[in-house]
Design a protein around this motif. Structure first.
Motif, PDB file in Angstrom:
ATOM      1  N   LEU A 283       0.821  -1.216   0.000  1.00 37.16           N
ATOM      2  CA  LEU A 283       0.000   0.000   0.000  1.00 37.16           C
ATOM      3  C   LEU A 283       0.857   1.269   0.000  1.00 37.16           C
ATOM      4  N   PRO A 284       1.935   1.346   0.803  1.00 39.44           N
ATOM      5  CA  PRO A 284       2.805   2.524   0.698  1.00 39.44           C
ATOM      6  C   PRO A 284       3.373   2.733  -0.708  1.00 39.44           C
ATOM      7  N   VAL A 285       3.746   1.646  -1.379  1.00 41.54           N
ATOM      8  CA  VAL A 285       4.260   1.771  -2.743  1.00 41.54           C
ATOM      9  C   VAL A 285       3.161   2.255  -3.686  1.00 41.54           C
ATOM     10  N   LEU A 286       1.907   1.864  -3.409  1.00 38.79           N
ATOM     11  CA  LEU A 286       0.789   2.376  -4.208  1.00 38.79           C
ATOM     12  C   LEU A 286       0.731   3.905  -4.101  1.00 38.79           C
ATOM     13  N   GLY A 287       1.109   4.426  -2.944  1.00 41.83           N
ATOM     14  CA  GLY A 287       1.186   5.878  -2.781  1.00 41.83           C
ATOM     15  C   GLY A 287       2.203   6.495  -3.724  1.00 41.83           C
ATOM     16  N   LEU A 288       3.341   5.808  -3.904  1.00 46.38           N
ATOM     17  CA  LEU A 288       4.345   6.291  -4.856  1.00 46.38           C
ATOM     18  C   LEU A 288       3.806   6.266  -6.277  1.00 46.38           C
ATOM     19  N   VAL A 289       3.034   5.229  -6.604  1.00 43.73           N
ATOM     20  CA  VAL A 289       2.422   5.133  -7.933  1.00 43.73           C
ATOM     21  C   VAL A 289       1.477   6.314  -8.165  1.00 43.73           C
ATOM     22  N   VAL A 290       0.700   6.650  -7.153  1.00 43.19           N
ATOM     23  CA  VAL A 290      -0.211   7.798  -7.259  1.00 43.19           C
ATOM     24  C   VAL A 290       0.586   9.075  -7.519  1.00 43.19           C
ATOM     25  N   GLY A 291       1.686   9.248  -6.786  1.00 42.96           N
ATOM     26  CA  GLY A 291       2.528  10.423  -6.984  1.00 42.96           C
ATOM     27  C   GLY A 291       3.101  10.486  -8.385  1.00 42.96           C
ATOM     28  N   LEU A 292       3.524   9.336  -8.913  1.00 40.84           N
ATOM     29  CA  LEU A 292       4.052   9.275 -10.278  1.00 40.84           C
ATOM     30  C   LEU A 292       2.989   9.687 -11.293  1.00 40.84           C
ATOM     31  N   LEU A 293       1.783   9.162 -11.137  1.00 34.10           N
ATOM     32  CA  LEU A 293       0.709   9.485 -12.071  1.00 34.10           C
ATOM     33  C   LEU A 293       0.369  10.975 -12.041  1.00 34.10           C
ATOM     34  N   ILE A 294       0.389  11.568 -10.852  1.00 34.08           N
ATOM     35  CA  ILE A 294       0.124  13.007 -10.744  1.00 34.08           C
ATOM     36  C   ILE A 294       1.214  13.805 -11.459  1.00 34.08           C
ATOM     37  N   ALA A 295       2.479  13.394 -11.274  1.00 39.29           N
ATOM     38  CA  ALA A 295       3.593  14.100 -11.918  1.00 39.29           C
ATOM     39  C   ALA A 295       3.510  13.996 -13.433  1.00 39.29           C
ATOM     40  N   VAL A 296       3.180  12.806 -13.936  1.00 40.13           N
ATOM     41  CA  VAL A 296       3.176  12.562 -15.382  1.00 40.13           C
ATOM     42  C   VAL A 296       1.988  13.220 -16.071  1.00 40.13           C
ATOM     43  N   PHE A 297       0.800  13.086 -15.488  1.00 39.90           N
ATOM     44  CA  PHE A 297      -0.416  13.511 -16.189  1.00 39.90           C
ATOM     45  C   PHE A 297      -0.942  14.890 -15.785  1.00 39.90           C
ATOM     46  N   PHE A 298      -0.381  15.470 -14.714  1.00 36.66           N
ATOM     47  CA  PHE A 298      -0.873  16.770 -14.288  1.00 36.66           C
ATOM     48  C   PHE A 298       0.245  17.803 -14.101  1.00 36.66           C
ATOM     49  N   SER A 299       1.174  17.524 -13.201  1.00 35.80           N
ATOM     50  CA  SER A 299       2.148  18.545 -12.802  1.00 35.80           C
ATOM     51  C   SER A 299       3.070  18.982 -13.934  1.00 35.80           C
ATOM     52  N   TYR A 300       3.600  18.027 -14.690  1.00 39.34           N
ATOM     53  CA  TYR A 300       4.649  18.354 -15.654  1.00 39.34           C
ATOM     54  C   TYR A 300       4.314  17.924 -17.077  1.00 39.34           C
ATOM     55  N   ARG A 301       3.054  17.903 -17.415  1.00 42.77           N
ATOM     56  CA  ARG A 301       2.673  17.465 -18.751  1.00 42.77           C
ATOM     57  C   ARG A 301       2.828  18.582 -19.787  1.00 42.77           C
ATOM     58  N   LYS A 302       2.881  19.851 -19.330  1.00 43.57           N
ATOM     59  CA  LYS A 302       2.997  20.964 -20.270  1.00 43.57           C
ATOM     60  C   LYS A 302       4.422  21.062 -20.824  1.00 43.57           C
ATOM     61  N   PRO A 303       4.569  21.558 -22.059  1.00 45.50           N
ATOM     62  CA  PRO A 303       5.910  21.702 -22.658  1.00 45.50           C
ATOM     63  C   PRO A 303       6.763  22.711 -21.876  1.00 45.50           C
ATOM     64  N   ARG A 304       8.058  22.480 -21.890  1.00 45.09           N
ATOM     65  CA  ARG A 304       8.992  23.409 -21.256  1.00 45.09           C
ATOM     66  C   ARG A 304      10.193  23.594 -22.180  1.00 45.09           C
ATOM     67  N   GLU A 305      10.569  24.836 -22.409  1.00 49.40           N
ATOM     68  CA  GLU A 305      11.633  25.144 -23.357  1.00 49.40           C
ATOM     69  C   GLU A 305      13.005  25.013 -22.704  1.00 49.40           C
ATOM     70  N   TYR A 306      13.940  24.401 -23.436  1.00 51.05           N
ATOM     71  CA  TYR A 306      15.344  24.329 -23.037  1.00 51.05           C
ATOM     72  C   TYR A 306      16.209  24.695 -24.237  1.00 51.05           C
ATOM     73  N   GLU A 307      17.368  25.292 -23.963  1.00 44.09           N
ATOM     74  CA  GLU A 307      18.332  25.534 -25.031  1.00 44.09           C
ATOM     75  C   GLU A 307      18.942  24.199 -25.436  1.00 44.09           C
TER      76      GLU A 307
END
Length: 439
Positions: A196-220
């Motif tokens: 169950l604790p590892v399931l918490g990590l999975v939830v965090g991963l899904l939030i990062a991938v599909f919500f927090s950092y899904r927008k494009p970001r420019e780099y040189e």
């Protein structure tokens, strides 16, 4: 105020202010030692004595970095880059660009997971695979915080849950230290308690991938000295590289020595002629430079841990917290998890945290009436908390070493803060729920 809390706060605040992590660890150690009642001389002595414990780790990462660079010179990473480019196309505007992004993320996630359980090379794959694909990440405008989150998940979740490779070592330490503290357990129960604790990590991963950092970001699109040289890929070198990887595993697994494994892999590459002997010095130096930051932080973190233990305030922290709790099991579990977070954030290693907290948590948990499965979940989660997000953890240092080779990825704000938010918060929630469920 407790010396452990002060030392960790000083280290974290200085790191967030973009002070070098090594200097932040040294400053935190000195202030923590003085606060804990140690003299300046005793603090420096404890810090210095602790440095030796990190020397083997630092040497391991330096040699593994050299091995990774040596493999890169055989042209293997270029095959991967070329394959992805064929999917993405050079302009990065193709309707298949999304497929290329998914492919890169899945490859890095798979390698991170394998590096813990199936092919226990830990973070050595990062300097091998990440720098060559930075150009493609730039084309696709992928937020590197997303990649850092994916890598850190793959470096933490597998060893917490699966009893293979580093996972076996982690779970064996839990079983041994709990037995030494007065509670013998079956190792087969650890994955059940940590699911169950590892399931918490999975939830965090899904939030990062599909919500927090899904927008494009420019780099040189900056070129780096490393990996910009085009190498002719020879079929024989592919076979020899595979042989070197297999040889590394054959030696590393029974010896449990990353140093022996890395030396074996490098030796096979040179003996077979996959790489020229005259290139040896330059390649090893390249790898050491790339991983030097990781090595120095790990050495400093061991000195930091030594000072905290010398103050005796880790025990005091737990005892003070338990004295205020009375018979409140829920609050007791939450406070113990917070203690684990604080200790691991400072030390940077969940493996090293277990012996420190198990001797205190086991009798304290039994006094509160927690059962065996609940105590396993408590200690496993408390140790894992902070591994993601700690400036001194190899689970954050590794991603930074790969993503920051062109100077566009900050260790604290682009790796540590994102991984702390997305993994430690759900881990403490799911870990607490597990303890109360089994309690």
């Amino acid at each position: 105020m407790n010396a452990v809390i002060i030392a960790v706060l000083v280290m974290l605040i200085l790191s967030l202010m973009r002070v070098n992590v090594v200097l932040a660890l040294v400053a935190g150690s000195i202030i923590g030692g003085l606060t804990g009642g140690l003299s300046f001389e005793a603090t420096i002595s404890s810090f210095t004595e602790g440095l030796g414990a990190g020397a083997t780790i630092a040497l391991s990462y330096a040699l593994l970095g050299g091995f990774a660079v040596a493999i890169s010179k055989t042209g293997i990473p270029q095959l991967l880059v070329s394959a992805i480019l064929r999917i993405v196309k050079k302009d990065g505007e193709s309707d298949r660009a999304g497929l290329g992004k998914v492919l890169i993320v899945l490859i890095l996630l798979t390698m991170a997971i394998f590096s813990q359980n199936l092919i226990p090379i830990h973070i050595a794959f990062i300097p091998l695979l990440v720098p060559p694909v930075l150009h493609i990440l730039n084309l696709l405008k992928v937020d590197r915080r997303l990649v850092a989150s994916v890598l850190t998940f793959g470096l933490t979740a597998p060893y917490i849950l699966l009893p293979y490779g580093y996972g076996f070592i982690f779970q064996e330490i839990i079983a041994i230290q709990m037995k030494a503290a007065g509670l013998a357990i079956d190792m087969a129960d650890i994955p059940k308690a940590m699911a169950l604790p590892v399931l918490g990590l999975v939830v965090g991963l899904l939030i990062a991938v599909f919500f927090s950092y899904r927008k494009p970001r420019e780099y040189e699109d900056r070129q780096t000295d490393m990996f910009e040289e085009k190498v002719q890929v020879k079929k024989r070198n592919i076979y020899f590289t595979i042989a070197a990887l297999i040889g590394t595993l054959i030696v590393q697994i029974p010896t449990q020595s990353m140093v022996a494994g890395a030396v074996t892999g490098i030796a096979i590459l040179y003996i077979t002629g996959a790489l020229k002997w005259k290139e040896a010095d330059g390649l090893i130096n390249e790898g050491m430079r790339m991983m030097a930051f990781v090595g120095f932080v790990m050495i400093s973190a061991n000195g930091f841990a030594s000072v905290l233990q010398a103050t005796g305030h880790i025990t005091t922290l737990v005892e003070s917290a338990s004295a205020m709790l009375g018979d409140n099991k829920g609050m007791a579990a939450f406070i113990m998890l917070l203690v684990g977070l604080i200790v691991t954030m400072g030390i940077g290693s969940s493996f090293a945290t277990i012996p420190i907290i198990a001797s205190i948590f086991v009798p304290l948990s039994m006094e509160f009436g927690f059962g065996g499965m609940a105590i396993i979940a408590l200690i496993g989660t408390a140790a894992a908390l902070g591994d993601a997000g700690s400036p001194a953890s190899d689970s954050t240092l590794g991603p930074t070493a790969g993503l920051g080779v062109d100077g566009q990825h900050n260790h604290i704000w682009d790796t540590c803060v994102p991984t702390f938010i997305h993994y430690n918060i759900p881990l403490i929630i799911f870990g607490w729920a597990t303890v109360m469920m089994f309690g």
